[in-house]
Design an enzyme around this catalytic site. Structure first.
Site, mmCIF file in Angstrom:
data_model
loop_
_atom_site.group_PDB
_atom_site.id
_atom_site.type_symbol
_atom_site.label_atom_id
_atom_site.label_comp_id
_atom_site.label_asym_id
_atom_site.label_seq_id
_atom_site.Cartn_x
_atom_site.Cartn_y
_atom_site.Cartn_z
ATOM 1 N N ASP A 146 23.332 39.879 -8.044
ATOM 2 C CA ASP A 146 24.377 40.117 -9.264
ATOM 3 C C ASP A 146 23.483 41.070 -10.319
ATOM 4 O O ASP A 146 22.409 40.903 -10.454
ATOM 5 C CB ASP A 146 24.684 38.902 -9.941
ATOM 6 C CG ASP A 146 25.655 37.901 -8.975
ATOM 7 O OD1 ASP A 146 25.933 38.263 -7.850
ATOM 8 O OD2 ASP A 146 25.440 36.602 -9.232
ATOM 9 N N LYS A 147 24.269 41.633 -11.038
ATOM 10 C CA LYS A 147 23.999 42.460 -12.120
ATOM 11 C C LYS A 147 22.958 42.136 -13.186
ATOM 12 O O LYS A 147 21.983 42.489 -13.362
ATOM 13 C CB LYS A 147 25.164 42.976 -12.968
ATOM 14 C CG LYS A 147 24.805 43.983 -14.150
ATOM 15 C CD LYS A 147 26.000 44.306 -14.779
ATOM 16 C CE LYS A 147 25.846 45.401 -16.054
ATOM 17 N NZ LYS A 147 26.704 45.723 -16.677
#
Length: 339
Positions: free
Chosen positions: A169-170
């Protein structure tokens, strides 16, 4: 047209020696776009025939090329992967992959943990998106890799996901592996799919966990109302997360390490949120910032600290580790451990 006839003449002259002549094999394998005549001693499904004649091209890509109409009869009639072909059948073949060049290189100081001709392992920073997509800017990990090793990433997945075999995830930092060669790509994809990799994380979660270790096995599915979120649901896909307590803090946090046996989207975040212990900083999954806390969490406090997999070439077991990032380390230092 001249090029096609040149290829055709070369293949025709080499045809009787396809099995015994190494040079004729090389001639055929080098041609991935043009006129192709099936060898005299070959009969079978078109996808298998082409996979044998072009071993440097994956069978998955060959099937896709056939389905997209880039492999046809010489008269232009379409084929299916299962279509049977015979000696002297004439085909037009285009097995070329798209170039990765549409991605603009991004000059960024990547943290390289390992790199060779087949793969590259990085310690991804929090805030960096793995690959381009709707709404992303030109500063993803893929953009940075295009600058670091231009024209070296595996073209599978190009132009947006060249060499990408898994994601973080970012806001999640930590270890990621990216394929350079097709051999590495298929090996790594298979290992992730067959759960032969080992993925360890550390996280700061809210609340005091019961016990010193445990597991979550709630199935995970897309949230029925908020499509960017996932949720625990009976109809979801199986998911298993194991965890171990490292330290408790007086401010109501627990530092843990965990391992995911499956790879569902947002798996760790969803499982801890479902247990009423959302990860610190994870506003999407229920964390609420306490104004009295000595720490303000600017991102999800989740870090992929270790990744193990088998080397695509030698099958040797490889393990890569990424140290706890500064922001998570600083947060731990500001909190007060319990006795």
């Amino acid at each position: 047209m001249v090029l096609r006839w040149r290829i055709w003449n070369c293949l025709r002259s080499a045809r009787p020696k396809l099995r015994s002549s190494k040079s004729s094999k090389i001639t055929i394998r080098a041609m991935i776009k043009g006129f192709f005549r099936c060898p005299l001693d070959v009969t079978g499904r078109i996808d298998k025939v082409l996979a044998d004649q072009f071993p440097e091209v994956s069978r998955t890509w060959i099937r896709k090329a056939i389905e997209e109409g880039r492999v046809t009869r010489s008269d232009g009639s379409k084929l299916e992967p299962k279509t049977k072909v015979f000696p002297d059948d004439e085909l037009m073949v285009d097995l070329e992959r798209p170039s990765c060049s549409p991605i603009e290189p991004y000059d960024y100081p990547l943290k390289i943990l390992h790199e060779d001709d087949h793969l590259i392992v990085v310690n991804k920073d929090s805030g960096m998106v793995t690959h381009p997509g709707d709404g992303t800017s030109a500063d993803t990990l893929v953009h940075a890799l295009m600058h670091h090793c231009p024209d070296q990433l595996c073209p599978i997945g190009a132009p947006k996901r060249p060499g990408i075999v898994h994601r973080l995830d970012k806001e999640t930092s930590g270890v990621m592996v990216i394929a350079k060669s097709e051999q590495a790509y298929h090996s790594l994809v298979s290992q992730f799919s067959d759960r032969k990799t080992q993925k360890k994380y550390c996280a700061l979660v809210s609340g005091q966990l019961s016990g010193t270790e445990g597991e979550f096995n709630g199935a995970i599915a897309r949230h029925p109302k908020v499509r960017v979120k996932m949720t625990v649901a009976e109809h979801g896909k199986p998911a298993l997360t194991t965890w171990r307590l490292i330290k408790r803090f007086e401010e109501g946090f627990s530092f843990i390490d965990c391992e995911i046996k499956t790879g569902r989207t947002h798996q760790i975040r969803v499982h801890f949120s479902n247990a009423s212990n959302p990860i610190a900083g994870d506003l999407t999954y229920g964390f609420k910032q306490n104004g009295k806390s000595p720490v303000f969490f600017s991102r999800v406090m989740l870090h992929a600290c270790e990744l193990s997999f088998s080397c695509p070439r030698s099958s040797e077991r490889l393990t890569f580790r990424a140290e706890i990032p500064d922001d998570l380390e600083l947060a731990l230092q500001k909190l007060t451990p319990t006795e």
